[in-house]
Design a protein around this motif. Structure first.
Motif, PDB file in Angstrom:
ATOM      1  N   PHE A 117      15.191  35.625  34.586  1.00 26.91           N
ATOM      2  CA  PHE A 117      14.572  34.853  33.504  1.00 26.91           C
ATOM      3  C   PHE A 117      15.608  34.287  32.527  1.00 26.91           C
ATOM      4  O   PHE A 117      15.244  33.767  31.476  1.00 26.91           O
ATOM      5  N   GLY A 118      16.886  34.391  32.879  1.00 28.46           N
ATOM      6  CA  GLY A 118      17.928  33.797  32.054  1.00 28.46           C
ATOM      7  C   GLY A 118      18.188  34.510  30.750  1.00 28.46           C
ATOM      8  O   GLY A 118      18.686  33.902  29.793  1.00 28.46           O
ATOM      9  N   ARG A 119      17.882  35.806  30.679  1.00 27.74           N
ATOM     10  CA  ARG A 119      18.115  36.575  29.451  1.00 27.74           C
ATOM     11  C   ARG A 119      19.517  37.184  29.496  1.00 27.74           C
ATOM     12  O   ARG A 119      19.691  38.394  29.619  1.00 27.74           O
ATOM     13  N   GLN A 120      20.534  36.336  29.421  1.00 25.26           N
ATOM     14  CA  GLN A 120      21.906  36.772  29.649  1.00 25.26           C
ATOM     15  C   GLN A 120      22.383  37.784  28.604  1.00 25.26           C
ATOM     16  O   GLN A 120      23.113  38.725  28.928  1.00 25.26           O
ATOM     17  N   ASN A 121      22.003  37.603  27.335  1.00 28.30           N
ATOM     18  CA  ASN A 121      22.412  38.556  26.304  1.00 28.30           C
ATOM     19  C   ASN A 121      21.834  39.935  26.578  1.00 28.30           C
ATOM     20  O   ASN A 121      22.506  40.954  26.388  1.00 28.30           O
ATOM     21  N   VAL A 122      20.573  39.934  27.032  1.00 26.09           N
ATOM     22  CA  VAL A 122      19.930  41.198  27.353  1.00 26.09           C
ATOM     23  C   VAL A 122      20.578  41.822  28.587  1.00 26.09           C
ATOM     24  O   VAL A 122      20.784  43.043  28.655  1.00 26.09           O
ATOM     25  N   VAL A 123      20.936  40.989  29.569  1.00 23.16           N
ATOM     26  CA  VAL A 123      21.611  41.480  30.771  1.00 23.16           C
ATOM     27  C   VAL A 123      22.923  42.155  30.386  1.00 23.16           C
ATOM     28  O   VAL A 123      23.234  43.273  30.844  1.00 23.16           O
ATOM     29  N   SER A 124      23.681  41.502  29.507  1.00 19.90           N
ATOM     30  CA  SER A 124      24.954  42.067  29.067  1.00 19.90           C
ATOM     31  C   SER A 124      24.741  43.394  28.354  1.00 19.90           C
ATOM     32  O   SER A 124      25.504  44.360  28.557  1.00 19.90           O
ATOM     33  N   LEU A 125      23.712  43.455  27.526  1.00 27.28           N
ATOM     34  CA  LEU A 125      23.415  44.681  26.794  1.00 27.28           C
ATOM     35  C   LEU A 125      23.026  45.808  27.744  1.00 27.28           C
ATOM     36  O   LEU A 125      23.488  46.949  27.610  1.00 27.28           O
ATOM     37  N   LEU A 126      22.194  45.468  28.724  1.00 36.96           N
ATOM     38  CA  LEU A 126      21.764  46.479  29.684  1.00 36.96           C
ATOM     39  C   LEU A 126      22.933  47.011  30.500  1.00 36.96           C
ATOM     40  O   LEU A 126      23.059  48.229  30.731  1.00 36.96           O
ATOM     41  N   LEU A 127      23.798  46.113  30.940  1.00 35.36           N
ATOM     42  CA  LEU A 127      24.950  46.527  31.720  1.00 35.36           C
ATOM     43  C   LEU A 127      25.893  47.392  30.880  1.00 35.36           C
ATOM     44  O   LEU A 127      26.484  48.371  31.374  1.00 35.36           O
ATOM     45  N   LYS A 128      26.029  47.027  29.616  1.00 40.15           N
ATOM     46  CA  LYS A 128      26.885  47.804  28.723  1.00 40.15           C
ATOM     47  C   LYS A 128      26.329  49.193  28.508  1.00 40.15           C
ATOM     48  O   LYS A 128      27.074  50.187  28.490  1.00 40.15           O
ATOM     49  N   MET A 129      24.998  49.287  28.319  1.00 32.33           N
ATOM     50  CA  MET A 129      24.364  50.574  28.048  1.00 32.33           C
ATOM     51  C   MET A 129      24.369  51.467  29.273  1.00 32.33           C
ATOM     52  O   MET A 129      24.287  52.685  29.181  1.00 32.33           O
TER      53      MET A 129
END
Length: 335
Positions: A321-333
């Motif tokens: 869905f193009g939620r790149q900021n959320v993707v980055s946050l999830l990967l970081k967490m």
């Protein structure tokens, strides 16, 4: 010669006024029996009611026949009318009664008047309308809202008190099944929420989609209302019947309000609860790009490894869905 055949037929009394409303006037007459008919069957008297034209001051016939009662319909409220009775014998002789003047009553108040006064927050007008007893307190408007619902939604505390004192039903629902408590919770009027609870409003009532008042409060995002609701016994993990969403799920979908979400979590809301499609609050928050809420949920034990009904992880869903900021946050967490 028979008395009825004389040109000087006795002058009748004016018609007697019966029931009067804002749109009708009842008139009746009962002449002396000796004047009503002769011994001959063809000598019955004919009666006519004539009404004066207020502009030309001439009279026109509005009824003629043999009955002794007539109701004038289609009149204007609070208006004055003048009538006279004409008595005619079978041979054409006639005479008129004196004129009687009658005024119609004021038009009764309607539900529209009540709702207009409520929308203007005019307590005095509401009191006057309710005192006429011509309008029911719970009469709905065109949208199906009662006066109490409108007052609760708009935050008119005085009117809420007044309407309840005059018998308003706190459990009445509108077309979508929402009651006054749900509307007040959504709008954030804590004083009204408390008052409605004191007078029997229930946390358990559901609207047509199965949502309770706590769902409405979650949508409204008013923290003080939600905190009091929880302290008063409102359940935090109650699910609607449509999507099987809890209040926390609705926050994840609609507002993303981290303060409200934290309140629900502190009260014991399940951060890993699943809806009917297998989605969790974390998934819903990620799809709606609520970064702050995603982080809050992860910090409070949300499982980022869970998959939806199609076997997709939260990261995969957010990426799709193009939620790149959320993707980055999830990967970081996840690290």
């Amino acid at each position: 010669m028979d008395a009825l055949g004389q040109a000087d037929i006795p002058k009748p009394d004016p018609p007697v006024v019966g029931t009067v409303t804002h749109h009708s006037i009842e008139l009746y007459w009962d002449l002396d029996k000796n004047l009503q008919r002769t011994s001959s069957h063809d000598q019955w008297l004919n009666f006519s009611i004539e009404e004066e034209d207020s502009k030309t001051h001439t009279y026109g016939t509005i009824y003629t026949g043999y009955a002794k009662r007539y109701t004038v319909e289609g009149l204007q409220p609070s208006a004055s009318y003048r009538f006279r009775l004409k008595v005619t014998s079978s041979n054409g002789d006639y005479n008129y009664s004196p004129v009687v003047t009658v005024s119609t009553t004021r038009e009764p108040k309607s539900g529209e008047d009540l709702h207009r006064a409520v929308n203007m927050n005019d307590e005095d007008a509401v009191i006057k309308i309710l005192r006429t007893r011509s309008v029911k307190t719970d009469v709905p408007d065109k949208l199906g809202f009662t006066a109490l619902m409108v007052a609760a939604q708009k935050g008119y505390s005085g009117l809420v008190n007044l309407l309840i004192e005059n018998g308003a039903d706190v459990n009445q629902v509108n077309g979508s099944g929402k009651d006054s408590l749900m509307l007040a919770c959504f709008a954030g009027h804590l004083d009204i929420v408390k008052h409605l609870r004191e007078h029997g409003a229930s946390w358990e009532t559901r609207d047509k989609s199965g949502c309770a008042a706590i769902h409405s409060a979650a949508d409204g995002g008013h923290l003080s209302v939600i905190q009091w609701m929880i302290s008063d016994g409102s359940k935090v993990d109650i699910k609607d019947s449509h999507l099987e969403w809890t209040p926390l799920m609705r926050v994840s979908s609609i507002t993303g309000n981290t303060d409200v979400a934290a309140c629900f979590i502190e009260a014991g809301a399940d951060v890993n609860v699943k809806d009917k499609d297998g989605k969790t609050p974390l998934m819903v928050a990620a799809l709606n790009n609520h970064e702050g809420l995603v982080q809050l949920l992860l910090e409070n034990g949300a499982d980022h490894s869970v998959k939806n009904e199609y076997g997709k992880t939260i990261v995969e869903m957010a990426h799709a869905f193009g939620r790149q900021n959320v993707v980055s946050l999830l990967l970081k967490m996840r690290k």
